[in-house]
Enzyme design. Structure first.
Site, PDB file in Angstrom:
ATOM      1  N   SER A 135       2.343  -2.414  -0.046  1.00  0.00           N
ATOM      2  CA  SER A 135       2.140  -1.402  -1.106  1.00  0.00           C
ATOM      3  C   SER A 135       0.698  -1.531  -1.572  1.00  0.00           C
ATOM      4  CB  SER A 135       3.084  -1.700  -2.276  1.00  0.00           C
ATOM      5  OG  SER A 135       2.732  -0.932  -3.412  1.00  0.00           O
ATOM      6  N   TYR A 148       7.225  -7.144  -8.702  1.00  0.00           N
ATOM      7  CA  TYR A 148       7.028  -6.406  -7.447  1.00  0.00           C
ATOM      8  C   TYR A 148       5.615  -6.639  -6.897  1.00  0.00           C
ATOM      9  CZ  TYR A 148       6.749  -2.294  -4.369  1.00  0.00           C
ATOM     10  OH  TYR A 148       6.576  -1.450  -3.294  1.00  0.00           O
TER      11      TYR A 148
END
Ligand SMILES: NC(=O)c1ccc[n+]([C@@H]2O[C@H](COP(=O)([O-])OP(=O)(O)OC[C@H]3O[C@@H](n4cnc5c(N)ncnc54)[C@H](OP(=O)(O)O)[C@@H]3O)[C@@H](O)[C@H]2O)c1
Length: 277
Positions: A135, A148
Protein backbone atom coordinates in the site's frame (compact mmCIF):
# COMPACT_ATOMS: atom_id res chain seq x y z
CA UNK A 1 -4.03 -26.52 -20.49
CA UNK A 2 -0.89 -28.15 -19.09
CA UNK A 3 1.49 -25.34 -20.06
CA UNK A 4 -0.53 -22.46 -18.68
CA UNK A 5 1.53 -20.62 -16.03
CA UNK A 6 0.19 -21.22 -12.51
CA UNK A 7 -0.46 -18.52 -9.93
CA UNK A 8 -1.83 -18.43 -6.39
CA UNK A 9 -3.88 -15.30 -5.65
CA UNK A 10 -5.06 -14.80 -2.07
CA UNK A 11 -8.05 -12.84 -0.75
CA UNK A 12 -10.32 -13.39 -3.76
CA UNK A 13 -13.76 -12.99 -2.15
CA UNK A 14 -13.88 -9.33 -3.22
CA UNK A 15 -11.99 -6.27 -4.44
CA UNK A 16 -8.52 -6.51 -5.92
CA UNK A 17 -8.14 -10.28 -5.46
CA UNK A 18 -11.48 -11.13 -7.08
CA UNK A 19 -10.79 -8.81 -10.03
CA UNK A 20 -7.21 -9.97 -10.58
CA UNK A 21 -8.11 -13.67 -10.35
CA UNK A 22 -10.62 -13.20 -13.19
CA UNK A 23 -8.32 -11.01 -15.28
CA UNK A 24 -5.43 -13.46 -14.92
CA UNK A 25 -7.64 -16.35 -15.97
CA UNK A 26 -8.74 -14.36 -19.04
CA UNK A 27 -5.07 -13.68 -19.82
CA UNK A 28 -4.28 -17.40 -19.92
CA UNK A 29 -3.11 -18.14 -16.39
CA UNK A 30 -4.13 -21.18 -14.37
CA UNK A 31 -5.39 -19.39 -11.25
CA UNK A 32 -5.63 -20.85 -7.76
CA UNK A 33 -7.72 -18.28 -5.91
CA UNK A 34 -8.09 -18.43 -2.14
CA UNK A 35 -10.97 -17.37 0.09
CA UNK A 36 -11.82 -17.94 3.75
CA UNK A 37 -15.49 -18.88 3.55
CA UNK A 38 -16.87 -21.90 1.65
CA UNK A 39 -19.68 -19.76 0.15
CA UNK A 40 -17.05 -17.55 -1.52
CA UNK A 41 -15.69 -20.53 -3.49
CA UNK A 42 -18.83 -20.68 -5.62
CA UNK A 43 -18.62 -17.50 -7.79
CA UNK A 44 -14.95 -18.17 -8.50
CA UNK A 45 -15.62 -21.76 -9.54
CA UNK A 46 -18.49 -20.57 -11.74
CA UNK A 47 -15.98 -18.27 -13.47
CA UNK A 48 -13.71 -21.25 -14.21
CA UNK A 49 -11.20 -20.45 -11.50
CA UNK A 50 -9.82 -23.12 -9.15
CA UNK A 51 -10.85 -21.85 -5.74
CA UNK A 52 -9.40 -23.08 -2.46
CA UNK A 53 -9.82 -22.25 1.22
CA UNK A 54 -6.99 -20.54 3.09
CA UNK A 55 -6.85 -18.24 6.09
CA UNK A 56 -3.52 -16.54 6.83
CA UNK A 57 -4.17 -16.85 10.57
CA UNK A 58 -4.46 -20.63 10.27
CA UNK A 59 -1.03 -22.18 9.59
CA UNK A 60 -2.33 -25.66 8.64
CA UNK A 61 -4.63 -24.07 6.02
CA UNK A 62 -1.56 -22.46 4.39
CA UNK A 63 0.27 -25.80 4.26
CA UNK A 64 -2.83 -27.56 2.93
CA UNK A 65 -3.16 -24.91 0.18
CA UNK A 66 0.43 -25.32 -0.99
CA UNK A 67 0.19 -29.11 -0.94
CA UNK A 68 -3.07 -29.09 -2.90
CA UNK A 69 -1.74 -26.72 -5.56
CA UNK A 70 1.44 -28.83 -5.89
CA UNK A 71 -0.66 -31.97 -6.21
CA UNK A 72 -2.80 -30.43 -8.95
CA UNK A 73 0.09 -28.93 -10.94
CA UNK A 74 2.71 -31.63 -10.38
CA UNK A 75 4.78 -29.23 -8.28
CA UNK A 76 4.69 -26.15 -10.51
CA UNK A 77 3.92 -22.68 -9.11
CA UNK A 78 5.07 -19.84 -11.34
CA UNK A 79 3.77 -16.96 -9.25
CA UNK A 80 2.29 -15.92 -5.93
CA UNK A 81 0.20 -12.78 -5.40
CA UNK A 82 -0.09 -12.11 -1.66
CA UNK A 83 -3.16 -9.90 -1.51
CA UNK A 84 -5.60 -10.91 1.27
CA UNK A 85 -5.46 -8.45 4.16
CA UNK A 86 -7.55 -5.99 6.16
CA UNK A 87 -7.16 -2.62 7.84
CA UNK A 88 -7.54 -2.11 11.60
CA UNK A 89 -8.19 1.63 12.01
CA UNK A 90 -7.81 3.53 15.27
CA UNK A 91 -5.32 5.89 16.93
CA UNK A 92 -2.16 4.17 18.13
CA UNK A 93 -2.94 5.08 21.77
CA UNK A 94 -6.41 3.50 21.49
CA UNK A 95 -5.25 0.32 19.80
CA UNK A 96 -5.42 -2.79 22.00
CA UNK A 97 -2.09 -4.60 21.58
CA UNK A 98 -4.04 -7.76 20.83
CA UNK A 99 -5.71 -6.02 17.85
CA UNK A 100 -2.27 -4.97 16.59
CA UNK A 101 -1.08 -8.55 16.99
CA UNK A 102 -4.05 -9.84 14.98
CA UNK A 103 -3.34 -7.23 12.27
CA UNK A 104 0.17 -8.63 11.95
CA UNK A 105 -1.03 -12.26 12.04
CA UNK A 106 -2.96 -11.70 8.81
CA UNK A 107 -1.09 -8.94 6.99
CA UNK A 108 2.48 -9.97 7.83
CA UNK A 109 3.03 -13.38 9.46
CA UNK A 110 0.53 -15.17 7.22
CA UNK A 111 2.11 -13.67 4.10
CA UNK A 112 5.54 -14.65 5.38
CA UNK A 113 4.45 -18.21 6.09
CA UNK A 114 2.92 -18.72 2.63
CA UNK A 115 5.90 -17.10 0.90
CA UNK A 116 8.36 -19.29 2.86
CA UNK A 117 6.51 -22.40 1.74
CA UNK A 118 6.56 -21.33 -1.92
CA UNK A 119 10.18 -20.16 -2.21
CA UNK A 120 11.83 -23.65 -2.01
CA UNK A 121 9.52 -24.86 -4.76
CA UNK A 122 10.37 -21.86 -6.95
CA UNK A 123 14.07 -22.38 -6.25
CA UNK A 124 13.76 -25.99 -7.46
CA UNK A 125 12.04 -24.93 -10.68
CA UNK A 126 14.55 -22.08 -11.14
CA UNK A 127 12.04 -19.28 -11.62
CA UNK A 128 9.12 -17.51 -9.97
CA UNK A 129 7.42 -14.19 -9.31
CA UNK A 130 6.28 -13.07 -5.89
CA UNK A 131 4.11 -9.96 -5.90
CA UNK A 132 3.01 -8.35 -2.65
CA UNK A 133 -0.02 -6.09 -2.52
CA UNK A 134 1.42 -3.54 -0.12
CA UNK A 135 0.00 0.00 0.00
CA UNK A 136 1.12 3.59 -0.22
CA UNK A 137 0.77 3.28 3.57
CA UNK A 138 3.77 0.93 3.39
CA UNK A 139 5.81 3.99 2.40
CA UNK A 140 4.24 6.82 4.35
CA UNK A 141 2.23 7.02 7.59
CA UNK A 142 -1.38 8.08 7.97
CA UNK A 143 -3.18 9.20 11.12
CA UNK A 144 -5.56 6.64 12.66
CA UNK A 145 -4.11 3.90 10.46
CA UNK A 146 -1.12 2.98 12.65
CA UNK A 147 -1.73 -0.78 12.82
CA UNK A 148 -2.28 -1.13 9.09
CA UNK A 149 0.59 1.25 8.24
CA UNK A 150 2.94 -0.73 10.51
CA UNK A 151 1.90 -4.00 8.89
CA UNK A 152 2.56 -2.67 5.39
CA UNK A 153 5.92 -1.15 6.43
CA UNK A 154 6.80 -4.62 7.74
CA UNK A 155 5.84 -6.18 4.41
CA UNK A 156 7.98 -3.63 2.58
CA UNK A 157 10.98 -4.47 4.77
CA UNK A 158 10.64 -8.24 4.46
CA UNK A 159 9.92 -8.17 0.73
CA UNK A 160 12.75 -5.84 -0.26
CA UNK A 161 15.17 -7.93 1.81
CA UNK A 162 13.87 -11.12 0.20
CA UNK A 163 14.21 -9.52 -3.22
CA UNK A 164 17.94 -8.97 -2.61
CA UNK A 165 18.43 -12.42 -1.11
CA UNK A 166 16.83 -14.06 -4.16
CA UNK A 167 19.00 -12.16 -6.66
CA UNK A 168 20.29 -14.62 -9.26
CA UNK A 169 17.81 -17.38 -8.31
CA UNK A 170 15.36 -16.55 -11.09
CA UNK A 171 12.77 -15.51 -8.50
CA UNK A 172 11.67 -11.87 -8.56
CA UNK A 173 9.89 -10.00 -5.77
CA UNK A 174 7.79 -6.88 -6.40
CA UNK A 175 5.62 -4.63 -4.26
CA UNK A 176 2.46 -2.94 -5.50
CA UNK A 177 1.64 0.22 -3.55
CA UNK A 178 -1.91 1.33 -4.34
CA UNK A 179 -3.63 4.42 -3.07
CA UNK A 180 -7.44 4.35 -2.81
CA UNK A 181 -9.02 1.45 -4.75
CA UNK A 182 -12.69 0.50 -5.03
CA UNK A 183 -13.28 -2.64 -2.95
CA UNK A 184 -14.81 -3.85 0.35
CA UNK A 185 -11.71 -2.65 2.20
CA UNK A 186 -13.31 0.35 3.97
CA UNK A 187 -16.51 -1.58 4.81
CA UNK A 188 -14.37 -4.31 6.37
CA UNK A 189 -12.26 -1.71 8.22
CA UNK A 190 -15.47 -0.29 9.69
CA UNK A 191 -16.19 -3.66 11.30
CA UNK A 192 -12.70 -3.75 12.83
CA UNK A 193 -12.78 -0.20 14.22
CA UNK A 194 -16.20 -0.80 15.81
CA UNK A 195 -15.06 -4.11 17.27
CA UNK A 196 -11.72 -3.07 18.76
CA UNK A 197 -11.68 0.67 19.46
CA UNK A 198 -13.45 2.48 22.32
CA UNK A 199 -14.87 5.17 20.04
CA UNK A 200 -16.78 7.22 22.62
CA UNK A 201 -14.27 6.92 25.47
CA UNK A 202 -11.30 8.12 23.42
CA UNK A 203 -9.69 11.59 23.41
CA UNK A 204 -10.16 11.22 19.63
CA UNK A 205 -13.95 10.72 19.94
CA UNK A 206 -14.74 13.74 17.71
CA UNK A 207 -12.24 12.67 15.06
CA UNK A 208 -13.68 9.16 15.08
CA UNK A 209 -17.05 10.56 13.96
CA UNK A 210 -15.33 11.82 10.80
CA UNK A 211 -13.44 8.53 10.45
CA UNK A 212 -16.67 6.51 10.67
CA UNK A 213 -18.31 8.69 8.01
CA UNK A 214 -15.34 8.06 5.71
CA UNK A 215 -15.50 4.32 6.30
CA UNK A 216 -19.28 3.91 5.95
CA UNK A 217 -19.34 5.93 2.73
CA UNK A 218 -21.36 8.91 4.06
CA UNK A 219 -18.29 11.19 4.15
CA UNK A 220 -16.73 13.13 1.26
CA UNK A 221 -16.21 11.13 -1.94
CA UNK A 222 -12.61 10.35 -2.82
CA UNK A 223 -12.28 11.56 -6.40
CA UNK A 224 -8.96 9.79 -6.82
CA UNK A 225 -10.27 6.29 -6.13
CA UNK A 226 -9.63 3.88 -9.01
CA UNK A 227 -11.04 0.46 -9.82
CA UNK A 228 -9.05 -2.75 -9.14
CA UNK A 229 -8.10 -2.89 -12.83
CA UNK A 230 -5.51 -0.19 -12.04
CA UNK A 231 -3.77 -2.65 -9.73
CA UNK A 232 -3.99 -5.35 -12.38
CA UNK A 233 -1.92 -3.26 -14.81
CA UNK A 234 0.91 -3.23 -12.25
CA UNK A 235 0.44 -6.91 -11.37
CA UNK A 236 0.66 -7.90 -15.02
CA UNK A 237 3.91 -6.01 -15.46
CA UNK A 238 5.38 -7.54 -12.29
CA UNK A 239 4.44 -11.03 -13.52
CA UNK A 240 5.55 -10.78 -17.13
CA UNK A 241 8.21 -8.07 -17.58
CA UNK A 242 11.79 -9.15 -18.14
CA UNK A 243 12.87 -6.84 -15.32
CA UNK A 244 9.99 -6.50 -12.85
CA UNK A 245 10.26 -3.39 -10.72
CA UNK A 246 10.66 -3.41 -6.94
CA UNK A 247 7.86 -0.84 -6.53
CA UNK A 248 4.66 -0.13 -8.44
CA UNK A 249 2.81 2.96 -7.25
CA UNK A 250 -0.85 2.94 -8.27
CA UNK A 251 -3.18 6.01 -8.26
CA UNK A 252 -2.30 9.70 -8.35
CA UNK A 253 -2.30 10.21 -4.54
CA UNK A 254 0.15 7.31 -4.14
CA UNK A 255 2.55 8.73 -6.75
CA UNK A 256 2.25 12.26 -5.35
CA UNK A 257 2.78 11.09 -1.76
CA UNK A 258 5.90 9.10 -2.62
CA UNK A 259 7.31 12.03 -4.61
CA UNK A 260 6.67 14.56 -1.85
CA UNK A 261 8.30 12.27 0.70
CA UNK A 262 11.44 12.31 -1.41
CA UNK A 263 11.40 16.05 -2.05
CA UNK A 264 10.29 17.66 1.23
CA UNK A 265 12.24 17.96 4.48
CA UNK A 266 10.96 15.27 6.87
CA UNK A 267 9.38 17.68 9.35
CA UNK A 268 7.46 19.50 6.63
CA UNK A 269 6.41 16.23 4.99
CA UNK A 270 4.92 14.80 8.22
CA UNK A 271 3.12 18.12 8.90
CA UNK A 272 1.63 17.86 5.43
CA UNK A 273 0.60 14.23 6.04
CA UNK A 274 -1.00 15.28 9.30
CA UNK A 275 -3.15 17.87 7.57
CA UNK A 276 -4.09 15.46 4.77
CA UNK A 277 -5.14 12.68 7.11
N1 LIG B 1 -8.69 -0.81 -1.34
C1 LIG B 1 -7.68 0.01 -1.14
O1 LIG B 1 -7.87 1.25 -1.13
C2 LIG B 1 -6.29 -0.51 -0.95
C3 LIG B 1 -5.22 0.40 -1.00
C4 LIG B 1 -3.93 -0.06 -0.83
C5 LIG B 1 -3.70 -1.41 -0.63
N2 LIG B 1 -4.75 -2.29 -0.58
C6 LIG B 1 -4.44 -3.71 -0.36
O2 LIG B 1 -5.09 -4.48 -1.33
C7 LIG B 1 -5.28 -5.80 -0.86
C8 LIG B 1 -6.70 -6.26 -1.18
O3 LIG B 1 -7.62 -5.45 -0.48
P1 LIG B 1 -8.99 -4.96 -1.14
O4 LIG B 1 -8.92 -3.50 -1.28
O5 LIG B 1 -9.34 -5.78 -2.32
O6 LIG B 1 -10.00 -5.24 0.10
P2 LIG B 1 -11.20 -6.28 0.30
O7 LIG B 1 -12.22 -6.11 -0.75
O8 LIG B 1 -11.59 -6.08 1.73
O9 LIG B 1 -10.51 -7.70 0.13
C9 LIG B 1 -9.66 -8.24 1.09
C10 LIG B 1 -9.55 -9.74 0.91
O10 LIG B 1 -8.63 -10.23 1.91
C11 LIG B 1 -9.24 -11.34 2.53
N3 LIG B 1 -8.72 -11.57 3.88
C12 LIG B 1 -8.93 -10.84 5.01
N4 LIG B 1 -8.36 -11.44 6.06
C13 LIG B 1 -7.77 -12.58 5.59
C14 LIG B 1 -7.07 -13.64 6.20
N5 LIG B 1 -6.86 -13.70 7.53
N6 LIG B 1 -6.63 -14.65 5.43
C15 LIG B 1 -6.85 -14.65 4.10
N7 LIG B 1 -7.54 -13.69 3.45
C16 LIG B 1 -8.00 -12.66 4.20
C17 LIG B 1 -10.72 -10.99 2.54
O11 LIG B 1 -11.49 -12.15 2.80
P3 LIG B 1 -12.91 -12.09 3.61
O12 LIG B 1 -13.94 -11.63 2.63
O13 LIG B 1 -13.11 -13.50 4.07
O14 LIG B 1 -12.73 -11.12 4.75
C18 LIG B 1 -10.87 -10.47 1.12
O15 LIG B 1 -10.97 -11.53 0.21
C19 LIG B 1 -4.92 -5.75 0.64
O16 LIG B 1 -3.62 -6.28 0.83
C20 LIG B 1 -4.94 -4.28 0.96
O17 LIG B 1 -4.09 -3.98 2.04
C21 LIG B 1 -6.03 -1.86 -0.73
Amino acid sequence: MADRPCIIVTGCSSGIGAYCAGALRNDGWRVFATVRKPADLVPLEKAGIEALLMDYTDGPSITALVQEVERRTGGRIDALFNNGAYGQPGAVEDLPTEALRRQFETNVFGWHELTRQIVPLMRRQGHGRIVQCSSILGILPYRFRGAYTASKYAIEGLSLTLRMELEGSGIHVSLIEPGPIESRFTANALTHIRKNIDLEGSVHAEEYKRQLARLDGTGPVNRHKLGPEAVYVALKHALTAGRPRPHYLVTTPARQGALLKRLLPADLFYKLMRSLS
